[in-house]
Design a protein around this motif. Structure first.
Motif, PDB file in Angstrom:
ATOM      1  N   GLY A   1       0.781  -1.225   0.000  1.00 43.50           N
ATOM      2  CA  GLY A   1       0.000   0.000   0.000  1.00 43.50           C
ATOM      3  C   GLY A   1       0.813   1.275   0.000  1.00 43.50           C
ATOM      4  N   PHE A   2       2.133   1.182  -0.206  1.00 39.98           N
ATOM      5  CA  PHE A   2       2.973   2.379  -0.249  1.00 39.98           C
ATOM      6  C   PHE A   2       2.955   2.992  -1.646  1.00 39.98           C
ATOM      7  N   THR A   3       2.963   4.300  -1.702  1.00 40.72           N
ATOM      8  CA  THR A   3       3.084   5.011  -2.970  1.00 40.72           C
ATOM      9  C   THR A   3       4.285   5.949  -2.899  1.00 40.72           C
ATOM     10  N   CYS A   4       4.919   6.171  -4.034  1.00 42.83           N
ATOM     11  CA  CYS A   4       6.107   7.020  -4.069  1.00 42.83           C
ATOM     12  C   CYS A   4       5.704   8.487  -3.992  1.00 42.83           C
ATOM     13  N   SER A   5       6.440   9.233  -3.206  1.00 42.98           N
ATOM     14  CA  SER A   5       6.199  10.669  -3.112  1.00 42.98           C
ATOM     15  C   SER A   5       6.437  11.325  -4.467  1.00 42.98           C
ATOM     16  N   PRO A   6       5.585  12.255  -4.879  1.00 43.23           N
ATOM     17  CA  PRO A   6       5.804  12.949  -6.146  1.00 43.23           C
ATOM     18  C   PRO A   6       6.970  13.929  -6.094  1.00 43.23           C
ATOM     19  N   HIS A   7       7.505  14.167  -4.883  1.00 44.27           N
ATOM     20  CA  HIS A   7       8.558  15.163  -4.718  1.00 44.27           C
ATOM     21  C   HIS A   7       9.917  14.546  -4.402  1.00 44.27           C
ATOM     22  N   VAL A   8       9.935  13.420  -3.667  1.00 41.79           N
ATOM     23  CA  VAL A   8      11.185  12.770  -3.265  1.00 41.79           C
ATOM     24  C   VAL A   8      11.123  11.313  -3.700  1.00 41.79           C
TER      25      VAL A   8
ATOM     26  N   ALA B   1      15.206  27.342  -2.019  1.00 37.95           N
ATOM     27  CA  ALA B   1      15.113  25.984  -2.557  1.00 37.95           C
ATOM     28  C   ALA B   1      14.836  24.982  -1.444  1.00 37.95           C
ATOM     29  N   GLU B   2      15.484  25.153  -0.287  1.00 40.98           N
ATOM     30  CA  GLU B   2      15.251  24.258   0.846  1.00 40.98           C
ATOM     31  C   GLU B   2      13.834  24.430   1.385  1.00 40.98           C
ATOM     32  N   VAL B   3      13.349  25.654   1.425  1.00 39.80           N
ATOM     33  CA  VAL B   3      11.981  25.906   1.878  1.00 39.80           C
ATOM     34  C   VAL B   3      10.985  25.166   0.996  1.00 39.80           C
ATOM     35  N   ILE B   4      11.173  25.246  -0.314  1.00 35.87           N
ATOM     36  CA  ILE B   4      10.261  24.560  -1.236  1.00 35.87           C
ATOM     37  C   ILE B   4      10.300  23.057  -1.013  1.00 35.87           C
ATOM     38  N   SER B   5      11.513  22.518  -0.812  1.00 38.10           N
ATOM     39  CA  SER B   5      11.650  21.083  -0.573  1.00 38.10           C
ATOM     40  C   SER B   5      10.914  20.660   0.696  1.00 38.10           C
ATOM     41  N   ILE B   6      11.057  21.438   1.772  1.00 37.59           N
ATOM     42  CA  ILE B   6      10.388  21.103   3.033  1.00 37.59           C
ATOM     43  C   ILE B   6       8.878  21.263   2.897  1.00 37.59           C
ATOM     44  N   ARG B   7       8.419  22.254   2.160  1.00 40.20           N
ATOM     45  CA  ARG B   7       6.975  22.422   1.944  1.00 40.20           C
ATOM     46  C   ARG B   7       6.404  21.205   1.213  1.00 40.20           C
ATOM     47  N   TRP B   8       7.141  20.699   0.238  1.00 38.39           N
ATOM     48  CA  TRP B   8       6.704  19.486  -0.462  1.00 38.39           C
ATOM     49  C   TRP B   8       6.620  18.301   0.501  1.00 38.39           C
ATOM     50  N   LEU B   9       7.633  18.165   1.351  1.00 41.78           N
ATOM     51  CA  LEU B   9       7.648  17.060   2.304  1.00 41.78           C
ATOM     52  C   LEU B   9       6.470  17.165   3.275  1.00 41.78           C
ATOM     53  N   LEU B  10       6.205  18.365   3.769  1.00 40.71           N
ATOM     54  CA  LEU B  10       5.070  18.554   4.670  1.00 40.71           C
ATOM     55  C   LEU B  10       3.753  18.211   3.985  1.00 40.71           C
ATOM     56  N   GLU B  11       3.671  18.521   2.709  1.00 44.97           N
ATOM     57  CA  GLU B  11       2.470  18.149   1.947  1.00 44.97           C
ATOM     58  C   GLU B  11       2.326  16.638   1.874  1.00 44.97           C
ATOM     59  N   ASP B  12       3.435  15.943   1.653  1.00 43.53           N
ATOM     60  CA  ASP B  12       3.411  14.481   1.631  1.00 43.53           C
ATOM     61  C   ASP B  12       3.008  13.909   2.983  1.00 43.53           C
ATOM     62  N   LEU B  13       3.355  14.593   4.052  1.00 41.50           N
ATOM     63  CA  LEU B  13       3.046  14.127   5.399  1.00 41.50           C
ATOM     64  C   LEU B  13       1.622  14.460   5.831  1.00 41.50           C
ATOM     65  N   GLY B  14       0.896  15.141   4.965  1.00 37.49           N
ATOM     66  CA  GLY B  14      -0.477  15.502   5.313  1.00 37.49           C
ATOM     67  C   GLY B  14      -0.576  16.772   6.121  1.00 37.49           C
ATOM     68  N   ALA B  15       0.481  17.610   6.088  1.00 37.34           N
ATOM     69  CA  ALA B  15       0.474  18.880   6.818  1.00 37.34           C
ATOM     70  C   ALA B  15       0.890  20.012   5.887  1.00 37.34           C
TER      71      ALA B  15
END
Length: 258
Positions: free
Chosen positions: A15-22, A228-242
């Motif tokens: 049931g795992f899906t790959c993150s669209p960002h990482v 660039a780091e801010v954008i990366s972390i925002r993507w990760l937070l989106e993947d985490l549901g936040a």
């Protein structure tokens, strides 16, 4: 080790899906929350044996006190002397300082250990970054600076990272750079840190690739890296549901770069 495609099939069946960002991050969401799996990580991952984790209802405290103690023992620091700062103010190092160490092995081992310690000790990131540039031919001055860092660590042995359970999930960043701070190649150093609420979650100190012609250019490059780091972390937070519901504030002190 199983071939990568076999692992990917197994993850899909679970049931795992790959993150669209990482590409290395796989996510599975259920009624209990979000399950994460990092398929590949670099060398800067801490193990249970090297980290002290204290979890309470108020949050999580993470440190590497035991690992730091072992590093002090390897350096032979057994007295009570400590330092209040990891580096002397305004100090600058060059490849030609004093004399070359007869045996650079211990220097390289200690710097490597300090690099590993920066996983939970952002306060030593910059001096360790500076001294790691002299691994090929370290000098006595560089070794003395490593010992100073270790004596600073001795006095702050239990410093680490604290993640409050009551912290907000608002992301903000701080960015800065020196200009031509390296006396040898005149390159500048970028520094930034990101907070999620009051929790420090990302930081960096790194010499810039190019020699800049003005402080504005040096600061602008640092600001670009921070963004660039801010954008990366925002993507990760989106993947985490936040996901972030508002723009991220980036604090800066150079009007021309802004």
């Amino acid at each position: 080790m199983k071939p990568l495609w076999v692992i990917l099939v197994l993850l899909a069946n679970l049931g795992f899906t790959c993150s669209p960002h990482v590409n290395a991050l796989f996510i599975r969401k259920n009624e209990h929350g979000v399950v994460l799996l990092l398929l590949y990580v670099d060398d800067m991952i801490i193990t249970r044996d090297d980290a002290d984790v204290i979890s309470t209802d108020d949050g999580i405290y993470l440190s590497q006190a035991k690992y730091a103690s072992d590093l002090l023992a390897r350096a032979g620091i057994t007295d009570r002397r400590t330092e209040s700062t990891p580096l002397e103010p305004n100090v600058r190092f060059t490849p030609m300082d004093d004399t070359v160490l007869d045996n650079p092995t211990l220097y390289r081992q200690l710097v490597g250990g300090l690099v590993y310690l920066t996983v939970t000790r952002p306060d030593i990131t910059y001096p360790v970054h500076v001294l790691s540039q002299f691994l090929s031919a370290p000098r006595t001055t560089h070794y003395a600076a490593v010992l100073r860092i270790l004596r600073y660590i001795k006095g702050t042995l239990f410093h680490g990272l604290y993640f409050s359970a009551h912290s907000s999930l608002s992301l903000q960043a701080y960015s800065d750079a020196d200009w031509a701070g390296d006396p040898t190649d005149r390159r500048s150093t970028t520094g930034y840190c990101l907070f999620l609420g009051n929790a420090l979650i990302s930081w960096r100190a790194k010499k810039q690739t190019f020699t800049t012609r003005s402080s504005t250019e040096a600061e602008y490059r640092a600001l670009a890296d921070t963004t660039a780091e801010v954008i990366s972390i925002r993507w990760l937070l989106e993947d985490l549901g936040a996901p972030q519901s508002s723009p991220t504030d980036v604090f800066y002190d150079n009007r021309s770069a802004i």
